[in-house]
Motif scaffolding. Structure first.
Motif, PDB file in Angstrom:
ATOM      1  N   TYR A 100      37.241  35.964  36.502  1.00 33.97           N
ATOM      2  CA  TYR A 100      37.252  35.977  37.963  1.00 33.97           C
ATOM      3  C   TYR A 100      36.376  34.869  38.538  1.00 33.97           C
ATOM      4  CZ  TYR A 100      32.671  38.360  38.058  1.00 33.97           C
ATOM      5  OH  TYR A 100      31.355  38.687  37.920  1.00 33.97           O
ATOM      6  N   SER A 104      37.744  31.851  40.903  1.00 36.16           N
ATOM      7  CA  SER A 104      37.141  31.574  42.212  1.00 36.16           C
ATOM      8  C   SER A 104      36.802  30.104  42.360  1.00 36.16           C
ATOM      9  CB  SER A 104      35.874  32.420  42.396  1.00 36.16           C
ATOM     10  OG  SER A 104      36.179  33.793  42.382  1.00 36.16           O
ATOM     11  N   GLY A 112      40.088  34.623  42.787  1.00 40.69           N
ATOM     12  CA  GLY A 112      39.026  35.300  42.044  1.00 40.69           C
ATOM     13  C   GLY A 112      39.085  36.801  42.218  1.00 40.69           C
TER      14      GLY A 112
END
Length: 232
Positions: A100, A104, A112
């Motif tokens: 994640y 992002s 994300g």
């Protein structure tokens, strides 16, 4: 968030620590696991024994021997491409948080957020599925040895069993990385050894070897509807 400003400038630090410092992070992960231990974790999760035993019959039933001689090698190539992409991203962004965090940075907060939730849901469902599989294996393999009929067990028994199995995950996490490392190392060696032994046994004790079948297509899934038709 701990930043790299806490790292003294006169300390001799490695290149990857310097990279993390430039990104605003201090290296806090203690690298206690050896190269084999890291390999054993993924090897245990993949578990080529379970995958091979459960998937081989599906592939061979659908397309014949080509499932092993053609489909699997092609699948390995595509899996390798994904692994190389992940390795490239991981080496460029060696930060805690994994998928994640990378998403992002590369695609924005929306990607994300989506990656984090899909990954979390995947982990929950995969863990639940594996635990149900362990429960099913246990009741059918172990309980009959003690005179217990698995057919008499209900969903309540299954729920209790799966909860207990899930509880062991929490216990091992509480005990720390040392116990987990020992278990995954044992699992890695066990899978490695049994896989080699099974492969050698199939090659040695087979009545004949027709390697041409590895590249032939055939539907051997049986009669339509799964019914057995008596043949004279």
């Amino acid at each position: 968030m701990t930043t790299g400003k806490n790292i003294a400038p006169d300390v001799d630090i490695s290149a990857d620590v310097k990279l993390l410092e430039s990104m605003g992070y201090a290296q806090e992960l203690k690298r206690r696991m050896s190269a084999f231990s890291n390999f054993a974790i993924s090897f245990s999760i993949i578990c080529i024994l379970a995958g091979g035993i459960t998937s081989l019959q599906l592939g061979t039933s659908a397309i014949g021997g080509a499932a092993a001689g053609i489909a699997w090698p092609i699948g390995v190539v595509f899996a390798l491409l994904v692994a190389l992409c992940m390795a490239q991203v991981a080496s460029a962004y060696p930060t805690a948080g994994g998928l994640y965090h990378w998403s992002s940075i590369l695609g924005g907060k929306g990607w994300g957020w989506a990656t984090a939730w899909f990954n979390l849901l995947g982990l929950i469902f995969v863990t639940a599925a594996v635990n149900v599989g362990v429960y099913t294996l246990f009741i059918n393999l172990i309980l009959p040895l003690f005179g217990i009929d698995p057919a008499k067990l209900t969903l309540v028994h299954q729920a209790i069993g799966v909860i207990l199995i899930t509880g062991t995950h929490a216990l091992f996490n509480h005990l720390g990385i040392k116990v987990t490392t020992m278990l995954t190392d044992l699992s890695g060696y066990l899978i490695f050894a049994v896989s080699i032994i099974l492969t050698l046994c199939m090659l040695i004790f087979a009545k004949s070897h027709d390697f041409g079948r590895l590249f032939s297509f055939a539907n051997v899934s049986g009669d339509a509807g799964g019914r057995r038709v008596a043949r004279e």
